[in-house]
Design a protein around this motif. Structure first.
Motif, short mmCIF file in Angstrom:
data_model
loop_
_atom_site.label_atom_id
_atom_site.label_comp_id
_atom_site.label_asym_id
_atom_site.label_seq_id
_atom_site.Cartn_x
_atom_site.Cartn_y
_atom_site.Cartn_z
N LEU A 113 -16.13 8.60 9.80
CA LEU A 113 -15.48 7.47 10.49
C LEU A 113 -14.09 7.83 11.02
N ARG A 146 -24.33 7.82 -3.76
CA ARG A 146 -23.96 6.44 -3.43
C ARG A 146 -23.36 5.73 -4.63
N PRO A 177 -17.73 10.43 -0.51
CA PRO A 177 -18.04 9.00 -0.55
C PRO A 177 -16.89 8.19 -1.16
N LYS A 232 -15.22 4.13 -1.62
CA LYS A 232 -15.33 2.69 -1.41
C LYS A 232 -13.92 2.16 -1.14
N LEU A 274 -7.26 -4.77 1.12
CA LEU A 274 -6.22 -5.69 0.62
C LEU A 274 -6.26 -6.94 1.50
N GLU A 326 -9.13 3.47 16.77
CA GLU A 326 -8.80 2.05 16.61
C GLU A 326 -7.30 1.88 16.40
N GLU A 329 -2.65 6.10 6.60
CA GLU A 329 -3.20 5.20 7.61
C GLU A 329 -3.18 5.82 9.00
N ARG A 334 -21.81 7.52 -7.02
CA ARG A 334 -20.63 8.27 -7.44
C ARG A 334 -19.65 8.32 -6.26
N TYR A 335 -18.75 7.37 -6.23
CA TYR A 335 -17.76 7.34 -5.16
C TYR A 335 -16.42 7.05 -5.79
N ARG A 336 -15.40 7.34 -5.04
CA ARG A 336 -14.08 6.96 -5.56
C ARG A 336 -13.67 5.65 -4.91
N ARG A 337 -12.81 4.98 -5.60
CA ARG A 337 -12.39 3.67 -5.12
C ARG A 337 -10.98 3.81 -4.55
N MET A 338 -10.79 3.26 -3.39
CA MET A 338 -9.51 3.41 -2.71
C MET A 338 -9.06 2.05 -2.17
N PRO A 339 -7.96 1.49 -2.72
CA PRO A 339 -7.41 0.28 -2.11
C PRO A 339 -6.94 0.61 -0.69
N TRP A 340 -7.18 -0.28 0.24
CA TRP A 340 -6.90 0.09 1.64
C TRP A 340 -6.35 -1.11 2.40
N ALA A 341 -5.25 -0.85 3.07
CA ALA A 341 -4.60 -1.94 3.78
C ALA A 341 -5.14 -2.08 5.20
N ALA A 342 -5.30 -0.92 5.88
CA ALA A 342 -5.69 -0.98 7.30
C ALA A 342 -7.19 -1.20 7.43
N MET A 343 -7.68 -2.23 6.75
CA MET A 343 -9.12 -2.43 6.66
C MET A 343 -9.71 -2.87 7.99
N PHE A 394 -9.04 -1.92 10.98
CA PHE A 394 -9.34 -0.77 11.83
C PHE A 394 -10.58 -0.04 11.32
N LEU A 395 -10.65 0.07 9.97
CA LEU A 395 -11.78 0.78 9.37
C LEU A 395 -13.09 0.04 9.63
N LEU A 396 -13.03 -1.28 9.49
CA LEU A 396 -14.24 -2.07 9.72
C LEU A 396 -14.66 -2.00 11.18
N PHE A 413 0.83 -1.21 0.00
CA PHE A 413 0.00 0.00 0.00
C PHE A 413 0.87 1.26 0.00
N SER A 454 -16.21 1.31 11.66
CA SER A 454 -17.53 1.33 11.02
C SER A 454 -18.55 0.61 11.89
N TYR A 503 -11.81 5.62 13.55
CA TYR A 503 -10.72 4.88 12.92
C TYR A 503 -9.41 5.17 13.64
N ALA A 533 -11.41 -0.63 -0.77
CA ALA A 533 -11.27 -2.02 -1.19
C ALA A 533 -10.14 -2.63 -0.36
N PHE A 558 -0.48 -5.99 10.30
CA PHE A 558 -1.92 -6.07 10.10
C PHE A 558 -2.40 -7.51 10.31
#
Lengths: 316, 726
Positions: free
Chosen positions: A253, B36, A234, A236, A240, A260, A226, B38-47, B49-51, A101, B54, A257, A238, A196
């Motif tokens: 959030l 909803r 907005p 999304k 890894l 966390e 991070e 129209r969003y941007r896509r972001m690869p994310w490693a620290a998922m 923590f985000l989840l 990343f 959320s 975050y 994704a 992670f």
């Protein structure tokens, strides 16, 4: 006009290092840049095997005066020791997908930052005649290089690391178990990872290493995004390493975050502290001399610890 | 429950916008849904923590989002609803709404409003004063429109004005006229204005300030009354209706008609001038003198006997004219009659005296002797000569079809085509222009007539000269090989004299053949029909002239009418109707325009008009068909006008419409019967005030806009608070 020291130190900045594609050259730059800011040579180390005496000159450390010889000769002599390999270093670098990343705010990905640290430490360590080994891991150890102090060993380590990030997940507990099996002698282990994984698994693994009388230093790498979570609108996310997707308004959030992240770091710091393991966090935007300082500080403390033990034996 | 009751009471000035408001409430939801997508896509490693974050925040976030969405939807719905101008009964929550009204004042400035009372104050002045007081009684927040009743009704202030100074200025600028009343037009105009008004429906009011001519309220002309009643009834359902009847003066003696017995006046030929005097008061009129003047010189005078109430006396005065030209005759009642309305004690008549009236007769099949062809018969009928040297006013000229090309039509008063086979497109166009400029054309049929040419170029699908489309050739039935003219519905002036003569030769005449015609209902009038109801003579006005089609022959080929004595009378009547003396259309009513056709040479001359009050104005050059005409008008004052075309003088007469001399007002019962019992009927000017606000509607737009502002403020603060909490 910039002097040589200033010129080298600028290469400690990840932005500058990112422009240097060759890892060997990058590592050299880091080390040279690091020491150009110090006032003594890295090649003059202390060892514990006695080599010769020389006359005391003003400014020598009084601790190294041979008082027995002073009793016999009534002159001050300083003991000089022969350099020798006295540390086994194992650089354990995370090559899982999450290490790839890299946010727009960062000049290097976490993996690039990690291998830059590892290359620089190994270069410096070989200069100090320490033995250096390498383990790249994701779910398990994918590449393993046994520690050696041969000067040409550095190239092998660097070649092994270069561009090895893969798509697999991190699995720290299994990694530590595997390391504990492979490392049969006392080794100083530098774990360079974003960690992670489940914090309890990590701490369990570290505890196992500690149990095997291995010493560890944990370098926890973070991308600047991070740590700050600067996103708006907005998005999304994704995940890894097959961690799923999340469509959300990041601003809503952000606070949770960061809480966390802080909670994780605190848990890691506390857990490592209890195991007497150094836990250092790195931001991939910060200069790399911090890593080298950490290495040297650890090395010094270890050698000082041994030296004091030898001296106490001699005294006895 | 309160909300439900509120919604049931709430109505909208622009209900379609209210529907739009509901639709607009979906805008934030749609924006949300679009966002909803129209969003941007972001690869994310620290998922992890985000989840975890959320999972902890999802419930609170959803609550916050729904709350903000609700506020936004409410704000938008309220804003759009405010634009749709909601209102409800003023009694409901009176402290929140605003009561605002739109008043339409209908001020009668027709001729009858010039009638003065015993104190010398005219009805119009009293009406205007009442309107001023009414305006002063309106709240400043009310809108006012002003409409005048003189024909055609005119909106002096169309869109409701809130500027009292402007309204008073416009009211002061209204002048009494000599025109007739157009109550129906004013009511229709008021309805249109109030319909477009931006106040609540219950807050619209109409004030009719008029002398209420009885003919418009069910006791006079049916057409005028029905139009007024229809327009009034439509309006009473949509607005508060107040009627103020002004004036109860009686009418007096009035000159109600002035005309010449004969429409074609020759030099030195005696002509009788007919003057009708009517007593419009409720008392017997005293004796008076009727004087006839020509250009200021007294021609004749006659003593009028006492006239009973409602009765008319017709006086016939002889006159002769020594030279050709146009003259203005003035009939005047003397001594000066002191009645409520004085401008009907004079009447004017423009006459044209001719030394000759040329008529061009074109025969498709001329005979070797005059009575062989159709034109020969007509020529004899129109200009009978015992001796060839006898002078007649009508001067017929017989030519053949081929000679028509070389004739200048403007040299003639009328052109008659008899059994002409066909005309070129150019000839049809010239004939049409000739009629537009004031000429007359009569077409007789015959066996040579090419129906296709007449229909295609002459009728031209209604755009041509002919007043109808020609059809097949018809005759009598099998048992009876001829038809006759129908002795019924003989109201047209061309045939009206035969109405009381059932034994006339016209009805004894047999018609063996004729061409059927499908008369164009938009512009044609059937003068005479055959016994089978097919049209026999059809006429039509076109521009300043007229055209007539006789569907049979002018000679005895298809009918034996020319052999009857009434043939001459019928033809002369038809000719006189189709090519009327110019004097006839130089007599106009006040409110109409005076129009004089010009030759191309006259168009370049100076054009001046001397009006009835002696003012000199420039005449206006206007197109008239393919030629030009001089126009002045609409004329505002009765009297004699003179058109100076270069050095030529043409005189016009403008008269008031006699129906306005009838001052009897409509009764309250008639007005109530017409408009319903809900109407407020007043007879005293001082009673004319704005209705109370009871039963009115209060508008909520301002309140709603304040609510929108509050909601937007609350939304901003809430969003900031939510952001700060994150």
């Amino acid at each position: 006009m910039l002097d040589a020291a200033t010129d080298y130190r600028k290469y400690l900045d990840p932005k500058a290092l990112a422009k240097i594609g060759n890892l060997e050259l990058r590592a050299r730059m880091i080390v040279e840049g690091f020491f150009s800011g110090m006032h003594h040579s890295p090649h003059r180390g202390l060892s514990i095997e006695f080599a010769d005496h020389r006359s005391y000159v003003q400014g020598d450390d009084l601790r190294h005066i041979d008082w027995k010889l002073y009793g016999k000769t009534d002159k001050y002599y300083i003991k000089e020791y022969e350099q020798e390999t006295n540390l086994n270093l194992m650089l354990v670098v995370d090559a899982s997908e999450s290490m790839g990343f890299q946010s727009v705010q960062s000049a290097l990905s976490k993996f690039e930052y990690a291998i830059s640290i590892a290359a620089a430490i190994s270069y410096l360590a070989l200069q100090q005649h320490d033995s250096v080994g390498l383990a790249l891991f994701d779910e398990r150890i994918s590449h393993f290089v046994r520690p050696s102090n041969h000067p040409h060993h550095w190239k092998a380590i660097v070649q092994e690391m270069d561009g090895k990030v893969g798509p697999a997940k991190t699995s720290m507990e299994r990694l530590f178990a595997e390391l504990a099996e492979r490392l049969t002698y006392r080794t100083l282990i530098f774990i360079i990872s974003d960690l992670f994984d489940d914090e309890n698994d990590i701490l369990r693994g570290l505890k196992l290493l500690r149990h095997k009388r291995q010493e560890s230093v944990v370098f926890n790498l973070w991308d600047v995004a991070e740590l700050t979570f600067p996103f708006r609108g907005p998005t999304k996310f994704a995940g890894l390493e097959e961690t799923g997707n999340l469509l959300t308004e990041p601003g809503s959030l952000r606070r949770r975050y960061l809480e966390e992240v802080e909670r994780f770091q605190t848990a890691m710091r506390t857990g490592c502290g209890k195991l007497h393991i150094d836990y250092v966090t790195f931001n991939t935007s910060s200069p790399l001399d911090v890593a080298l300082s950490a290495y040297l500080a650890t090395r010094s403390s270890r050698i000082r610890h041994r030296f004091s033990r030898v001296m106490s034996k001699e005294t006895v | 429950m309160v909300t439900g009751t509120l919604a049931a009471l709430l109505e909208f000035i622009h209900p379609h916008l209210a529907i739009g408001a509901l639709a607009a409430g979906l805008i934030p939801v749609i924006i949300h849904l679009i966002n909803r997508r129209r969003y941007r896509r972001m690869p994310w490693a620290a998922m992890s923590f985000l989840l975890a974050a959320s999972r902890r925040s999802i419930r609170r976030m959803r609550m916050e989002q729904w709350w903000l969405l609700l506020i936004r939807v409410a704000a938008i719905i309220l804003f759009c609803a405010a634009v749709a101008r909601p209102y409800m009964a003023a009694s409901s929550l009176p402290f929140l709404g605003t009561v605002r009204s739109h008043h339409a004042i209908l001020l009668d400035n027709s001729r009858s409003m010039n009638a003065v009372n015993t104190e010398g104050v005219s009805r119009f002045e009293r009406a205007r004063k009442a309107a001023e007081m009414l305006i002063a009684s309106f709240p400043e927040t009310d809108a006012i429109s002003l409409i005048t009743l003189a024909h055609p009704a005119e909106a002096v202030i169309e869109y409701g004005s809130y500027d009292r100074r402007f309204v008073r200025e416009r009211l002061a600028s209204v002048r009494p006229t000599q025109r007739i009343t157009d109550t129906a037009g004013a009511l229709t105009e008021a309805r249109r204005i109030l319909k477009d008004s931006d106040v609540a429906e219950g807050n619209r009011a109409v004030y009719l300030v008029s002398d209420l001519p009885s003919r418009e309220w069910g006791t006079g002309s049916e057409a005028a009354a029905s139009a007024t009643i229809r327009a009034g009834r439509q309006l009473t359902g949509e607005a508060d209706f107040t009627v103020l009847r002004i004036g109860d003066e009686e009418g007096g003696l009035a000159l109600t008609s002035l005309m010449c017995e004969s429409s074609l006046i020759g030099v030195n030929a005696p002509v009788r001038v007919l003057v009708e005097t009517t007593n419009l008061s409720k008392t017997r009129a005293r004796e008076c003198e009727l004087r006839l003047q020509k250009e200021g010189q007294i021609l004749r005078a006659a003593k009028l006997p006492p006239i009973a109430p409602g009765e008319s006396v017709l006086t016939s005065l002889p006159a002769t004219f020594a030279s050709p030209g146009t003259y203005t005759l003035t009939a005047r009642l003397l001594p000066r009659v002191a009645d409520a309305l004085e401008d009907d004690n004079e009447r004017y008549l423009s006459v044209e005296v001719r030394d000759t009236a040329p008529v061009l007769l074109v025969d498709g099949r001329p005979g070797s002797v005059p009575l062989d062809g159709q034109a020969g018969y007509l020529s004899t009928a129109l200009a009978p000569r015992v001796n060839p040297t006898d002078n007649t006013l009508i001067e017929p000229k017989l030519i053949t079809e081929l000679e028509l090309e070389s004739e200048a039509l403007t040299d003639y008063d009328a052109v008659v085509l008899c059994n002409v086979q066909r005309l070129s497109p150019e000839q049809w166009r010239h004939l049409q222009s000739f009629v537009f400029a004031g000429g007359g054309v009569i077409l007789f049929m015959g066996d040579l007539v090419n129906v296709d040419n007449y229909n295609r170029l002459g009728y031209a699908e209604g755009a041509g000269l002919l007043p109808g489309q020609l059809g097949e050739r018809r005759g009598g039935s099998e048992g009876e090989p001829f038809t006759t003219f129908k002795n019924d519905e003989l109201r047209h002036p061309v045939v009206s004299e035969f109405a009381d003569l059932p034994d006339s030769g016209l009805f004894l005449a047999r018609v063996n053949n004729y061409l059927s015609i499908n008369a164009d209902p938009r512009r044609a009038e059937v003068v005479l029909r055959y016994a089978n109801n097919d049209p026999a003579i059809v006429v039509s006005d076109m521009g300043l002239g007229r055209v007539a089609v006789v569907t049979t022959t002018a000679n005895t080929d298809w009918t034996n009418l020319p052999a009857k004595g009434d043939y001459v009378s019928l033809m002369r009547k038809l000719e006189a109707y189709v090519c009327p003396p110019y004097g006839e259309r130089r007599n106009v009513l006040v409110g109409e325009a005076a129009v004089e056709p010009l030759s191309p040479a006259q168009a370049s001359l100076s054009l001046r008009v001397t009006t009835a009050d002696g003012r000199i104005a420039d005449g206006k050059l206007v197109p008239q068909g393919e030629s030009l005409a001089m126009r002045y008008g609409p004329i505002e004052q009765a009297g004699a006008l003179t058109f100076a075309i270069g050095s030529d003088l043409v005189r016009f007469a403008a008269n008031v419409d006699p129906i306005e001399s009838e001052l009897t007002p409509a009764a309250e019962s008639a007005v109530r019967a017409a408009l319903g019992e809900g109407v407020r009927f007043l007879t005293e000017e001082s009673d004319l005030t704005a209705p109370t606000t009871t039963g009115k509607s209060s508008e909520w737009a301002t309140t709603m806009l304040y609510m929108v502002l509050c909601l937007l403020l609350y939304e901003s603060l809430t969003a900031m608070r939510f952001s700060a909490e994150r």
